[in-house]
Design a protein around this motif. Structure first.
Motif, PDB file in Angstrom:
ATOM      1  N   GLY A  59      -1.587   2.543   7.607  1.00 43.11           N
ATOM      2  CA  GLY A  59      -2.878   3.329   7.635  1.00 43.11           C
ATOM      3  C   GLY A  59      -2.858   4.385   6.870  1.00 43.11           C
ATOM      4  O   GLY A  59      -3.974   5.225   6.656  1.00 43.11           O
ATOM      5  N   TYR A  96      -1.998   5.557   3.707  1.00 44.95           N
ATOM      6  CA  TYR A  96      -2.614   5.298   2.278  1.00 44.95           C
ATOM      7  C   TYR A  96      -3.299   4.001   2.190  1.00 44.95           C
ATOM      8  O   TYR A  96      -3.023   3.013   3.150  1.00 44.95           O
ATOM      9  N   THR A  97      -3.889   3.758   1.175  1.00 48.28           N
ATOM     10  CA  THR A  97      -4.798   2.527   0.921  1.00 48.28           C
ATOM     11  C   THR A  97      -3.595   1.604   0.309  1.00 48.28           C
ATOM     12  O   THR A  97      -2.794   1.998  -0.474  1.00 48.28           O
ATOM     13  N   ASP A 116      -4.220  -0.179  -2.109  1.00 51.48           N
ATOM     14  CA  ASP A 116      -4.417   0.143  -3.696  1.00 51.48           C
ATOM     15  C   ASP A 116      -3.114   1.289  -4.101  1.00 51.48           C
ATOM     16  O   ASP A 116      -2.594   1.115  -4.737  1.00 51.48           O
ATOM     17  N   TRP A 117      -3.240   2.077  -3.077  1.00 52.89           N
ATOM     18  CA  TRP A 117      -2.187   3.260  -3.585  1.00 52.89           C
ATOM     19  C   TRP A 117      -0.584   2.757  -3.462  1.00 52.89           C
ATOM     20  O   TRP A 117       0.015   2.896  -4.374  1.00 52.89           O
TER      21      TRP A 117
END
Lengths: 242, 291
Positions: free
Chosen positions: A117, A119-120, A122-123
């Motif tokens: 949780g 980072y996303t 996508d990251w």
């Protein structure tokens, strides 16, 4: 001290010396090893820790395969500075279904025990393909090959093996392993059946290719659940003192 | 078996071993060594009693002192909180605007915010908030997608963007170029117009202008000034979120109209406490373009 004079008898007789060594090893084994199997206070009684979902477990296998533990620990020690940086210290309960555990001991990269949780998705995908795209100063190698399809034909067998070593997968969970894995990787419905078996599982495709379950999907699903299972607002500190 | 005898030179007994006339002395250990040995034995027994030591069948002996490393840690954390108490109390009651106005609080927030930014935010937004071209917005300029005032930044950090949090910022751009909303030709015309907006030379009277007025102004507003409430970025400048370093602006705009990318950011409430979020908001605001 007359008893110590007999010491020489023990040391100068091969048979008695061997028996003495054997006894010492037995006592050491009993005291150090046996309690690990019977002691109940090592693992804190906290709510929320569940076996990994099939997709997370597949991701975990990739984590082990790629040797992530060589640079990343999953063990926030009970020190002030570590807690300020990473969050609540790791509990034994949080890795009770880890076979083998990934505590590791070297931090070339940061600790990952609570990376879920943070980072996303996508990251994570960008970062895994080429870490320097997002963190220019990073020394982590790129893992672009994780974009290939995940081989999960044997996932039910994986769960069965884990059940043998004590992870409480139910028969239904093992039977549905493949279906659960595909559902977690491809659906983002909040009513998905996989969420009933594995609460807090991170749903949905992460790598922009919803038709194929890739190794990236699995690894990110695993990373995103790390450290998120226990809700520490409900844990009384005194209950987990050791 | 050899015989033990008293050595006439040292006065010590021999072990009774003899090799070619050389005999081995059985000199006892020095007294100081023996005393230290016994002291360690006594220390070990005392330690077993005082500290957690022995495993029992289901549990372990807690020791008379009741030591626990985790309890120790909690006390340390309490002491730290107390030492910071005066500051924390001020932060608790102050709004981000109050903090920015008060010079000492501001200094405190900037230092704390910088540390926390390095750990939590720089992975995406880069050191010092430089951002990543084509992926994550730069925070060190005065272009804001969701608003650049202190309160707006605080809200974005707290609840994030397009995540599962109930209060997260939400909005979605429709895929205008997919399906039958716009033809490929129209997408090209619209992209040309958007690029002309960004270079401050809007192509008045072009077909793209009409499409823009019809399809885009609801969110991006007339003239492409954008809307912070909807997270619709301003299009009337050359700052692009989704343009990679080596990408032409028009290609990026066409891509965005056809299959829009949506940025997302985790909610930090829960992971970070309110004070840290306030410090971060003040720090980000200070990076260059706070409004």
């Amino acid at each position: 001290m007359s008893v110590f004079k007999h010491h020489a008898k023990l040391e100068t007789n091969v048979f008695f010396l061997a028996v003495g060594i054997l006894l010492s090893v037995i006592v050491g084994g009993l005291v150090e090893v046996v309690p690990l199997f019977t002691i109940e206070s090592t693992i804190e009684k906290v709510e929320g820790v569940r076996p990994y979902s099939p997709l997370e477990q597949a991701g975990r296998d990739i984590y082990v395969r790629e040797g992530c533990y060589n640079c990343h620990s999953q063990m926030i020690r009970p020190f002030k500075d570590e807690i300020e940086r990473y969050g609540h210290y790791s509990l034994a309960a949080e890795s009770k279904y880890d076979h083998p555990f990934q505590w590791a001991s070297k931090r070339t990269g940061p600790d990952l025990a609570r990376v879920g949780g943070k980072y996303t998705n996508d990251w994570h995908v960008r970062h895994m393909i080429n870490p320097r795209d997002v963190v220019p100063e990073s020394v982590m190698p790129g893992y672009p090959h994780l974009m290939r399809p995940l081989n999960y034909a044997g996932i039910a067998g994986n769960l069965t093996a884990l059940k043998v070593v004590g992870v409480p997968y139910t028969d239904a969970q093992i039977m549905n392993a493949k279906k659960d894995l595909e559902e977690q990787a491809m659906s983002d419905s909040p009513d998905a059946a996989v969420l009933k078996s594995y609460p807090k599982a991170k749903m949905g495709d992460v790598d922009g290719n919803p038709k194929v379950v890739t190794e990236m999907d699995a690894l990110v699903a695993y990373l995103q659940v790390l450290g998120t299972m226990v809700d520490f607002t409900t844990v009384k500190p005194e209950k987990i003192y050791r | 078996m050899a015989s033990m005898e008293k050595d006439s030179v040292s006065g010590q007994m021999t072990t009774g071993h003899e090799w070619d006339g050389i005999k081995e002395l059985n000199t006892p250990l020095p007294k100081w060594w023996v005393y230290v040995f016994w002291a360690t034995v006594i220390w070990a027994v005392a330690y077993w009693i005082a500290m957690p030591a022995w495993p029992t069948i289901n549990d372990y002996s807690r020791g008379m002192l009741g030591y626990s490393s985790r309890a120790d840690l909690d006390n340390e954390l309490k002491a730290q909180k107390q030492a910071r108490g005066a500051w924390l109390a001020k932060f608790q009651t102050a709004s981000v605007e109050d903090i920015a106005k008060d010079k000492t609080l501001l200094n405190y927030a900037l230092v704390g915010g910088k540390v926390s930014f390095g750990e939590n935010c720089s992975a995406c937004h880069g050191s010092g908030g430089v951002g990543v071209a084509g992926a994550y917005p730069r925070l060190a300029d005065d272009e804001w997608i969701w608003g650049g005032t202190l309160a707006e930044i605080e809200q974005t950090i707290k609840f994030g963007v397009r995540n599962e949090h109930a209060d997260s910022r939400q909005s979605e751009m429709l895929p205008f170029g997919t399906g039958d909303m716009l033809s490929a030709e129209q997408v090209g015309q619209l992209a040309d117009y958007v690029v002309s907006l960004s270079t401050k030379t809007p192509a008045a009277g072009s077909p793209g202008e009409a499409i823009f007025a019809e399809r885009c102004t609801a969110c991006h507003q007339e003239g492409g000034v954008g809307s912070k409430d909807l997270g619709a970025p301003a299009l009337n400048n050359a700052i692009w979120l989704w343009k990679g370093n080596n990408q032409a602006a028009k290609d990026m705009v066409v891509g965005q109209i056809t299959k829009p990318k949506h940025g997302s950011m985790p909610a930090w409430a829960g992971r970070l406490d309110d004070n840290t979020i306030k410090m971060l908001a003040v720090y980000v605001h200070s990076l260059g373009g706070g409004q």
